[in-house]
Design a protein around this motif. Structure first.
Motif, mmCIF file in Angstrom:
data_model
loop_
_atom_site.group_PDB
_atom_site.id
_atom_site.type_symbol
_atom_site.label_atom_id
_atom_site.label_comp_id
_atom_site.label_asym_id
_atom_site.label_seq_id
_atom_site.Cartn_x
_atom_site.Cartn_y
_atom_site.Cartn_z
ATOM 1 N N THR A 149 0.930 -1.316 -0.452
ATOM 2 C CA THR A 149 0.068 -0.205 -0.119
ATOM 3 C C THR A 149 0.935 1.137 -0.086
ATOM 4 O OG1 THR A 149 -1.801 -1.216 1.142
ATOM 5 C CG2 THR A 149 -1.868 1.010 1.192
ATOM 6 N N ARG B 137 2.570 1.383 -3.721
ATOM 7 C CA ARG B 137 1.480 0.289 -4.535
ATOM 8 C C ARG B 137 1.853 0.920 -6.049
ATOM 9 N NH1 ARG B 137 -3.068 2.968 -6.921
ATOM 10 N NH2 ARG B 137 -4.802 1.539 -6.929
ATOM 11 N N PHE C 218 -4.752 -5.331 -6.316
ATOM 12 C CA PHE C 218 -4.196 -3.572 -6.587
ATOM 13 C C PHE C 218 -4.261 -3.847 -7.749
ATOM 14 C CE2 PHE C 218 -2.394 -4.749 -1.863
ATOM 15 C CZ PHE C 218 -2.575 -3.072 -1.495
#
Length: 219
Positions: A115, A118, A187
């Motif tokens: 995260t 990313r 993602f």
């Protein structure tokens, strides 16, 4: 649990093979990527910060994605083993009572790291999908480094009679397939910004259903 910005770590990795101009481009790119994000940084801004022409960047690297890969791939090869060791130390710093707690901590650790980074992760995965050469170069290396560290942990929990009596390599393949597919799909395919705890619990249950040792049936 702390997250780390990979751009700042890459900045510390110098390459003796770069020319002075290339080094200026690299340092400018990493600083801007870290400050503004990869998507919000243009090659024109990198060129201005590096005091070179934008044409120089295109000549040296071709595209912004290729510039990013030229930074990330050497970092993975040079630093990934240390990163993997640090991750295992962070996740295994407490004596987890069972494999489920370990797996949950490992997932949350890696999700937090991805995260935070990313932009890098998205470019890397997309390039690996479409470029066989890059896939062949990185996948076996990453898998081997990760497998070396996880093997000891899997064997430990097998000795505690928590995991099924099956080859360690088979358990590792299942872990890599389920966890890797889960993270990449969220993602990359679904373009998610993060993954919530409920989804983590779903993956933990899915993995455990496949490798947890079942109680012996009464005859």
């Amino acid at each position: 649990m702390t997250t780390r910005n990979l751009f700042n770590e890459i900045l510390a990795v110098k390459s003796a093979q770069r020319t002075e101009k290339q080094q200026r481009i690299v340092e400018a790119a990493i600083r801007l990527f870290a400050e503004k994000g990869y998507s919000n940084t243009s090659t024109a801004e990198i060129a201005k910060a590096a005091d070179v022409s934008e044409a120089s960047i295109f000549k040296q690297y071709g595209t912004k994605d290729k510039l990013l890969l030229s930074l990330v791939v050497p970092y993975i090869k040079e630093m990934f083993p240390f990163e993997a060791d640090e991750t295992m130390n962070q996740v295994f710093s407490s004596a987890y009572s069972d494999f489920e707690a370990f797996l949950r901590a490992l997932l949350k650790n890696r999700i937090a790291f991805i995260t935070e980074n990313r932009d890098i992760f998205l470019v890397l995965i997309k390039e690996i999908i479409y470029k066989e050469e890059l896939k062949n170069e990185l996948f076996p290396y990453i898998a081997e480094v990760a497998a070396t560290r996880l093997t000891k942990i899997v064997e430990l929990f097998q000795e505690r009679d928590e995991l099924a009596d099956m080859p360690t390599r088979s358990i590792l393949k299942l872990l890599f397939t389920v966890i890797g597919g889960f993270v990449a799909s969220r993602f990359v395919l679904l373009n998610r910004e993060s993954i919530d705890d409920e989804e983590v619990e779903d993956v933990v249950r899915m993995v455990l259903d496949g490798i947890r040792k079942l109680p012996a049936k009464n005859s």
